[in-house]
Enzyme design. Structure first.
Site, PDB file in Angstrom:
ATOM      1  N   LYS A  55       0.852  -1.194   0.000  1.00 27.36           N
ATOM      2  CA  LYS A  55       0.000   0.000   0.000  1.00 27.36           C
ATOM      3  C   LYS A  55       0.881   1.235   0.000  1.00 27.36           C
ATOM      4  O   LYS A  55       1.978   1.227   0.570  1.00 27.36           O
ATOM      5  CB  LYS A  55      -0.904   0.032   1.242  1.00 27.36           C
ATOM      6  N   GLY A  61     -23.501   5.105   1.625  1.00 30.52           N
ATOM      7  CA  GLY A  61     -22.396   5.494   0.753  1.00 30.52           C
ATOM      8  C   GLY A  61     -22.809   5.279  -0.688  1.00 30.52           C
ATOM      9  O   GLY A  61     -23.151   4.154  -1.068  1.00 30.52           O
ATOM     10  N   TYR A  62     -22.819   6.353  -1.483  1.00 33.80           N
ATOM     11  CA  TYR A  62     -23.296   6.205  -2.858  1.00 33.80           C
ATOM     12  C   TYR A  62     -22.256   6.682  -3.862  1.00 33.80           C
ATOM     13  O   TYR A  62     -22.550   7.343  -4.845  1.00 33.80           O
ATOM     14  CB  TYR A  62     -24.627   6.936  -3.044  1.00 33.80           C
ATOM     15  N   GLY A  63     -21.014   6.311  -3.563  1.00 30.95           N
ATOM     16  CA  GLY A  63     -19.945   6.527  -4.523  1.00 30.95           C
ATOM     17  C   GLY A  63     -19.900   5.346  -5.480  1.00 30.95           C
ATOM     18  O   GLY A  63     -20.902   4.659  -5.699  1.00 30.95           O
ATOM     19  N   ASN A  64     -18.736   5.081  -6.004  1.00 31.20           N
ATOM     20  CA  ASN A  64     -18.562   4.013  -6.984  1.00 31.20           C
ATOM     21  C   ASN A  64     -19.012   2.649  -6.456  1.00 31.20           C
ATOM     22  O   ASN A  64     -19.801   1.943  -7.098  1.00 31.20           O
ATOM     23  CB  ASN A  64     -17.084   3.966  -7.394  1.00 31.20           C
ATOM     24  N   VAL A  65     -18.553   2.290  -5.264  1.00 27.27           N
ATOM     25  CA  VAL A  65     -18.875   0.970  -4.704  1.00 27.27           C
ATOM     26  C   VAL A  65     -20.356   0.865  -4.350  1.00 27.27           C
ATOM     27  O   VAL A  65     -21.035  -0.096  -4.719  1.00 27.27           O
ATOM     28  CB  VAL A  65     -18.006   0.666  -3.465  1.00 27.27           C
ATOM     29  N   GLY A  66     -20.866   1.852  -3.631  1.00 30.47           N
ATOM     30  CA  GLY A  66     -22.261   1.814  -3.196  1.00 30.47           C
ATOM     31  C   GLY A  66     -23.248   1.790  -4.343  1.00 30.47           C
ATOM     32  O   GLY A  66     -24.204   1.000  -4.337  1.00 30.47           O
ATOM     33  N   TYR A  67     -23.006   2.637  -5.343  1.00 33.17           N
ATOM     34  CA  TYR A  67     -23.938   2.691  -6.477  1.00 33.17           C
ATOM     35  C   TYR A  67     -23.977   1.367  -7.224  1.00 33.17           C
ATOM     36  O   TYR A  67     -25.058   0.822  -7.502  1.00 33.17           O
ATOM     37  CB  TYR A  67     -23.572   3.821  -7.442  1.00 33.17           C
TER      38      TYR A  67
END
Length: 418
Positions: A105, A217-223
């Site tokens: 990382k 959470g409605y970013g890339n993963v959530g959406y």
């Protein structure tokens, strides 16, 4: 509640896995620390003529199973301990996913939002030049993470190829399609969450059809998790972002919610339903909860009030250790982050293999491979949990960590490292 030191949390999880496996203390001592951590000073001239210095790191935790693999994040609060912890979690995530990678990382302590495009490019190139001696196609393969994207990966790639005087397209993943990346990468983490959730729902809820879902959470993963779960037959009844959320027992259209977020700045302006806070969404009467925002949102303060039967961790570390103990007693099934959100790194592996072979693959083929891997991994963890642990005392996370740590331990043993 004080935020947990991520390295302390990572080591506590490792300690628990080592103890459950019955290993000697030396196994913990070896795996509790990374192979190496490189700290770099990134100095750039800003647009106004001033010179600024930023600290950056690359942590390489373990390479028993293969080259180090993990993202690079740009964030004003990045610390060395955080980067080390994240590299350790990548070791377990890659091991559990059955990928030929160890864990790595990187991070730079910077607020990328206040940088100009030129400053961002210069920072990215200088950082990657600084770590170029320890990364490589067969050595350490970075990828996007918080506030880094395909454009940043393009600068990383170009800078590495300039320094090394060659064309090494597999040195980073998450690249644009034009540079050997995959279109399917953007949906991969959310799709993986949906597939893992479907497998668990088929086993413990009689299937996904008609099951209610709340997504924090409605970013890339959530959406994409919401979109694919809906396509699989689930009913999305609540979604939220950092500015609020919406709850409608009649159902929410994931794509419509995304349009509302893009046009107004938040899903809370969805035309139907009841407005709720981003924390209230965690306690709704739903079958499935997908925390896909930030870490440590499910704590010992709210775990008792959670009504979901399955929690599928789209985010990294959304559930604290104390909260999970409460959830286990309640019989709530938690699909841990190192299992549920591994879709991104699995897709990265597909991209890396493609780059190395000089081949090509369609998005449909890539997603099919991802689906097969997520189904296999989820079934493996559930079977191990039922066979080797006590569901009333142990979580799926215990099973996932035991599998991951055991694979790394056996690889180290076979290679004569321990």
């Amino acid at each position: 509640m004080q935020p947990t030191d991520p390295l302390e949390e990572a080591r506590a999880q490792l300690r628990r896995a080592v103890d459950l496996l019955g290993y000697d203390d030396y196994v913990y001592e070896v795996l509790a620390n990374p192979d190496r951590v490189l700290q770099v000073r990134v100095t750039i001239k800003m647009d106004d003529g001033t010179v600024k210095t930023f600290l950056g790191w690359r942590s390489q935790h373990n390479s028993a199973l293969g080259p180090y693999k993990g993202g690079v994040r740009y964030h004003p609060n990045v610390t060395m301990n955080e980067v080390i912890a994240l590299s350790m979690w990548m070791t377990w995530k890659n091991s559990l996913a059955g990928l030929p990678y160890g864990g790595g990382k990187g991070g730079v302590r910077v607020n990328p939002k206040i940088l100009s495009p030129r400053e961002l490019e210069l920072l990215s190139r200088k950082y990657f030049e600084s770590i170029s001696d320890i990364v490589g196609v067969d050595q350490d393969i970075p990828a996007p993470d918080v506030y880094t994207d395909p454009q940043v990966m393009s600068w990383f790639l170009d800078e590495y190829n300039r320094v090394k005087r060659g064309q090494f397209f597999g040195v980073v993943t998450g690249k644009p399609v034009e540079l050997g990346g995959l279109n399917a990468r953007i949906v991969s983490t959310g799709y993986g969450v949906a597939v893992s959730t479907r497998v668990a729902a088929e086993k413990f809820l009689g299937g996904l059809e008609g099951r209610t879902v709340a997504v924090q959470g409605y970013g890339n993963v959530g959406y994409y998790a919401a979109k694919f779960l809906a396509e699989m037959g689930a009913k999305i009844v609540a979604v939220s972002d950092s500015r609020g959320g919406i709850y409608d027992p009649e159902g929410i259209d994931p794509e419509e919610a995304l349009k509302v977020k893009r046009s107004t700045g938040t899903v809370a302006n969805y035309q139907r339903g009841k407005k709720i806070s981003t924390m209230e969404i965690l306690e709704l009467p739903v079958d499935i909860l997908v925390p896909a925002a930030i870490e440590e949102v499910i704590t010992d303060e709210n775990a008792d009030r959670i009504k979901a039967k399955i929690i599928s961790e789209g985010a990294n570390g959304p559930t604290t250790t104390a909260a999970e103990k409460i959830l286990v007693k309640k019989g709530v099934l938690v699909l841990p982050d190192i299992l549920a959100n591994a879709g991104g790194v699995i897709m990265s592996h597909i991209e890396w293999v493609n780059n190395r072979m000089g081949g090509w693959i369609t998005d449909e083929e890539a997603l099919k491979k991802l689906e097969q891997k997520m189904v296999e991994n989820t079934k493996t963890v559930i079977t191990y949990w039922e066979k080797n642990l006590k569901p009333e005392e142990n979580s799926l996370r215990d099973a996932a960590y035991m599998i991951a740590v055991e694979r790394v331990f056996r690889a180290m043993k076979l290679r004569g490292w321990i």
